[in-house]
Design a protein around this motif. Structure first.
Motif, PDB file in Angstrom:
ATOM      1  N   THR A  95      -4.359  75.664  38.765  1.00 16.88           N
ATOM      2  CA  THR A  95      -3.620  74.360  38.068  1.00 16.88           C
ATOM      3  C   THR A  95      -3.210  74.555  36.606  1.00 16.88           C
ATOM      4  O   THR A  95      -2.619  73.940  36.019  1.00 16.88           O
ATOM      5  CB  THR A  95      -5.001  73.263  37.996  1.00 16.88           C
ATOM      6  OG1 THR A  95      -6.371  73.871  37.221  1.00 16.88           O
ATOM      7  CG2 THR A  95      -5.433  72.921  39.588  1.00 16.88           C
ATOM      8  N   HIS A  96      -3.826  75.797  35.872  1.00 20.12           N
ATOM      9  CA  HIS A  96      -3.407  76.106  34.596  1.00 20.12           C
ATOM     10  C   HIS A  96      -1.884  76.638  34.460  1.00 20.12           C
ATOM     11  O   HIS A  96      -1.311  76.950  33.292  1.00 20.12           O
ATOM     12  CB  HIS A  96      -4.375  76.702  33.796  1.00 20.12           C
ATOM     13  CG  HIS A  96      -5.538  75.765  33.615  1.00 20.12           C
ATOM     14  ND1 HIS A  96      -5.488  74.740  32.903  1.00 20.12           N
ATOM     15  CD2 HIS A  96      -6.890  75.695  34.145  1.00 20.12           C
ATOM     16  CE1 HIS A  96      -6.749  73.963  32.679  1.00 20.12           C
ATOM     17  NE2 HIS A  96      -7.427  74.672  33.784  1.00 20.12           N
ATOM     18  N   LEU A  97      -1.582  77.210  35.455  1.00 18.41           N
ATOM     19  CA  LEU A  97      -0.222  77.880  35.744  1.00 18.41           C
ATOM     20  C   LEU A  97       0.925  77.030  36.025  1.00 18.41           C
ATOM     21  O   LEU A  97       0.504  75.935  36.639  1.00 18.41           O
ATOM     22  CB  LEU A  97      -0.434  79.135  36.722  1.00 18.41           C
ATOM     23  CG  LEU A  97      -1.285  80.330  36.406  1.00 18.41           C
ATOM     24  CD1 LEU A  97      -1.251  81.213  37.755  1.00 18.41           C
ATOM     25  CD2 LEU A  97      -1.228  80.886  35.126  1.00 18.41           C
ATOM     26  N   THR A  98       2.035  77.570  35.827  1.00 17.76           N
ATOM     27  CA  THR A  98       3.235  76.528  36.166  1.00 17.76           C
ATOM     28  C   THR A  98       3.395  76.759  37.685  1.00 17.76           C
ATOM     29  O   THR A  98       3.022  77.450  38.326  1.00 17.76           O
ATOM     30  CB  THR A  98       4.498  76.954  35.574  1.00 17.76           C
ATOM     31  OG1 THR A  98       4.889  78.152  35.831  1.00 17.76           O
ATOM     32  CG2 THR A  98       4.227  76.815  33.931  1.00 17.76           C
ATOM     33  N   GLU A 101       4.836  80.149  38.092  1.00 15.25           N
ATOM     34  CA  GLU A 101       3.871  81.123  38.215  1.00 15.25           C
ATOM     35  C   GLU A 101       3.144  81.237  39.339  1.00 15.25           C
ATOM     36  O   GLU A 101       2.824  82.333  39.706  1.00 15.25           O
ATOM     37  CB  GLU A 101       3.136  81.106  36.906  1.00 15.25           C
ATOM     38  CG  GLU A 101       3.947  81.181  35.605  1.00 15.25           C
ATOM     39  CD  GLU A 101       2.967  80.822  34.234  1.00 15.25           C
ATOM     40  OE1 GLU A 101       3.475  81.073  33.202  1.00 15.25           O
ATOM     41  OE2 GLU A 101       2.137  80.123  34.434  1.00 15.25           O
ATOM     42  N   ASN A 102       2.874  80.173  39.917  1.00 10.68           N
ATOM     43  CA  ASN A 102       2.003  80.081  41.274  1.00 10.68           C
ATOM     44  C   ASN A 102       2.935  80.768  42.271  1.00 10.68           C
ATOM     45  O   ASN A 102       2.145  81.523  42.977  1.00 10.68           O
ATOM     46  CB  ASN A 102       1.782  78.648  41.560  1.00 10.68           C
ATOM     47  CG  ASN A 102       0.601  78.014  41.199  1.00 10.68           C
ATOM     48  OD1 ASN A 102      -0.737  78.152  41.899  1.00 10.68           O
ATOM     49  ND2 ASN A 102       0.615  77.426  40.005  1.00 10.68           N
ATOM     50  N   ASP A 135       8.612  74.405  35.848  1.00  8.49           N
ATOM     51  CA  ASP A 135       7.854  74.843  34.720  1.00  8.49           C
ATOM     52  C   ASP A 135       6.926  73.801  34.292  1.00  8.49           C
ATOM     53  O   ASP A 135       6.243  74.101  33.117  1.00  8.49           O
ATOM     54  CB  ASP A 135       8.838  74.655  33.481  1.00  8.49           C
ATOM     55  CG  ASP A 135      10.177  75.825  33.623  1.00  8.49           C
ATOM     56  OD1 ASP A 135       9.804  76.911  34.077  1.00  8.49           O
ATOM     57  OD2 ASP A 135      11.310  75.352  33.361  1.00  8.49           O
ATOM     58  N   GLN A 136       6.423  73.192  35.143  1.00  5.94           N
ATOM     59  CA  GLN A 136       5.333  72.082  34.952  1.00  5.94           C
ATOM     60  C   GLN A 136       4.036  72.860  35.547  1.00  5.94           C
ATOM     61  O   GLN A 136       3.923  73.503  36.474  1.00  5.94           O
ATOM     62  CB  GLN A 136       5.763  70.946  35.817  1.00  5.94           C
ATOM     63  CG  GLN A 136       4.847  69.714  35.654  1.00  5.94           C
ATOM     64  CD  GLN A 136       4.981  68.481  36.624  1.00  5.94           C
ATOM     65  OE1 GLN A 136       6.353  68.298  36.485  1.00  5.94           O
ATOM     66  NE2 GLN A 136       3.987  67.717  36.853  1.00  5.94           N
ATOM     67  N   ARG A 137       3.007  72.375  34.930  1.00 12.46           N
ATOM     68  CA  ARG A 137       1.518  72.948  35.252  1.00 12.46           C
ATOM     69  C   ARG A 137       1.517  72.180  36.523  1.00 12.46           C
ATOM     70  O   ARG A 137       1.498  71.161  36.891  1.00 12.46           O
ATOM     71  CB  ARG A 137       0.637  72.578  34.228  1.00 12.46           C
ATOM     72  CG  ARG A 137       0.466  73.428  32.932  1.00 12.46           C
ATOM     73  CD  ARG A 137      -0.330  73.223  31.847  1.00 12.46           C
ATOM     74  NE  ARG A 137      -1.541  72.977  32.406  1.00 12.46           N
ATOM     75  CZ  ARG A 137      -2.560  72.421  31.568  1.00 12.46           C
ATOM     76  NH1 ARG A 137      -2.481  71.991  30.577  1.00 12.46           N
ATOM     77  NH2 ARG A 137      -3.689  72.200  32.147  1.00 12.46           N
ATOM     78  N   ALA A 138       0.896  73.234  37.630  1.00  8.47           N
ATOM     79  CA  ALA A 138       0.422  72.641  38.632  1.00  8.47           C
ATOM     80  C   ALA A 138      -0.650  71.661  38.874  1.00  8.47           C
ATOM     81  O   ALA A 138      -0.334  70.881  39.749  1.00  8.47           O
ATOM     82  CB  ALA A 138       0.184  73.999  39.633  1.00  8.47           C
ATOM     83  N   GLY A 139      -1.400  71.636  37.870  1.00  9.95           N
ATOM     84  CA  GLY A 139      -2.627  70.527  37.915  1.00  9.95           C
ATOM     85  C   GLY A 139      -1.978  69.256  37.660  1.00  9.95           C
ATOM     86  O   GLY A 139      -2.512  68.312  37.787  1.00  9.95           O
ATOM     87  N   GLN A 146       1.143  69.345  45.339  1.00  8.14           N
ATOM     88  CA  GLN A 146       0.338  70.534  45.445  1.00  8.14           C
ATOM     89  C   GLN A 146       0.096  71.282  46.814  1.00  8.14           C
ATOM     90  O   GLN A 146      -0.136  72.313  46.831  1.00  8.14           O
ATOM     91  CB  GLN A 146      -1.207  70.220  44.940  1.00  8.14           C
ATOM     92  CG  GLN A 146      -1.149  70.088  43.416  1.00  8.14           C
ATOM     93  CD  GLN A 146      -2.635  69.528  42.825  1.00  8.14           C
ATOM     94  OE1 GLN A 146      -3.619  69.878  43.595  1.00  8.14           O
ATOM     95  NE2 GLN A 146      -2.590  69.163  41.628  1.00  8.14           N
TER      96      GLN A 146
END
Length: 277
Positions: A95-98, A101-102, A135-139, A146
């Motif tokens: 959740t804290h990664l974009t 990045e996931n 570029d949005q955080r996954a959370g 998701q």
């Protein structure tokens, strides 16, 4: 491609979760595993993907082979590198990664840059929203987005077989339909799928074959068409009950031949019908 034979699994050396479970997943197929909560569906996927030990479970008996090679005791990372990739229940995105990045994390076992690039193109074609929100955080994504990211992250590992656990969980009906369409498309692109689902309508619309797990045991198996027509599956999982035929209706109205019909008390006709049995 996947062969499970007489699988017996326990947690903590005591709690029996699977008993004598056998199933086959042919290359190029979608096979669904149906069952209610506690049936052992997630345990089955953990056993196949190498994540069982991390959850306190162990294979007591039986065998699991992926492309002719045993997977029992092999680490999950090694199996993912071989093309056996697990999408866990509850999405489990970082959740804290974009979003980007996931997806890069999903490609960790893929060393070839061209394969990683091809996998990324595939994911963005299947899920354009992931490219838009890279570029949005996954959370901060919705539940449906998701779930798309969880599947996309698994696809970044270039799987030959995708193990998908309850992808419809907590999603709106419209999104459930979309996830089903995506799983079909993933399969048509050449990836074999083993799908665990409580939503039997979605699962049987996607799968070619299916099995039903009940308290850790396979109680039904066959083609998706056969299971969709099975009355026990229709009653328990599809919410469809057969209409009684004329003879059954007549017997019910007249009373069973083995039961003694007695007149209802005065004034009870509206409440009990003609007879009280």
């Amino acid at each position: 491609m996947l062969q499970v034979r007489n699988l017996k699994v326990r947690y903590g050396g005591a709690v029996l979760a699977l008993q004598a479970v056998s199933l086959d997943v042919p290359a190029g197929a979608v096979v669904a595993v149906l069952g209610s909560n506690g049936a052992g569906k997630t345990t089955l996927l953990r056993s196949v993907s190498g994540t069982l030990a991390a959850c306190g479970g162990a294979v007591d008996e039986g065998s699991i082979e992926f492309e002719g090679r045993s997977v029992v005791g092999r680490p999950a990372a090694a199996l993912a590198g071989d093309g056996l990739v697990h999408v866990p229940e509850g999405r489990r995105v970082f959740t804290h990664l974009t979003v980007a990045e996931n997806l890069r994390a999903g490609a960790f076992t893929v060393k070839d840059r061209a394969r990683r690039a091809a996998a990324a193109r595939r994911v963005h074609e299947l899920f354009p929203v992931l490219h838009e929100r890279r570029d949005q955080r996954a959370g901060l994504l919705s539940g449906g987005q998701q779930q798309m990211l969880a599947i996309g992250r698994a696809l970044m590992a270039c799987p030959r077989m995708l193990l998908v656990d309850e992808p419809s969980l907590g999603l709106a009906p419209r999104m459930v339909g979309r996830i089903g369409e995506v799983l079909k498309e993933i399969n048509e692109q050449g990836t074999t799928v083993l799908l665990v689902e409580q939503n039997a309508i979605m699962a049987l619309s996607v799968a070619s074959h299916a099995v039903v797990l009940t308290l850790g045991t396979v109680t039904l198996s066959g083609t998706a068409t056969q299971l969709a027509a099975d009355q026990s599956v229709r009653d328990l999982y599809l919410g469809i009950r057969a209409e009684p035929d004329e003879e059954e209706t007549a017997e019910r109205e007249a009373g069973s031949g083995d039961c003694e019909a007695t007149p209802a008390p005065a004034g009870a006709g509206a409440r009990l019908g003609r007879w009280e049995l």
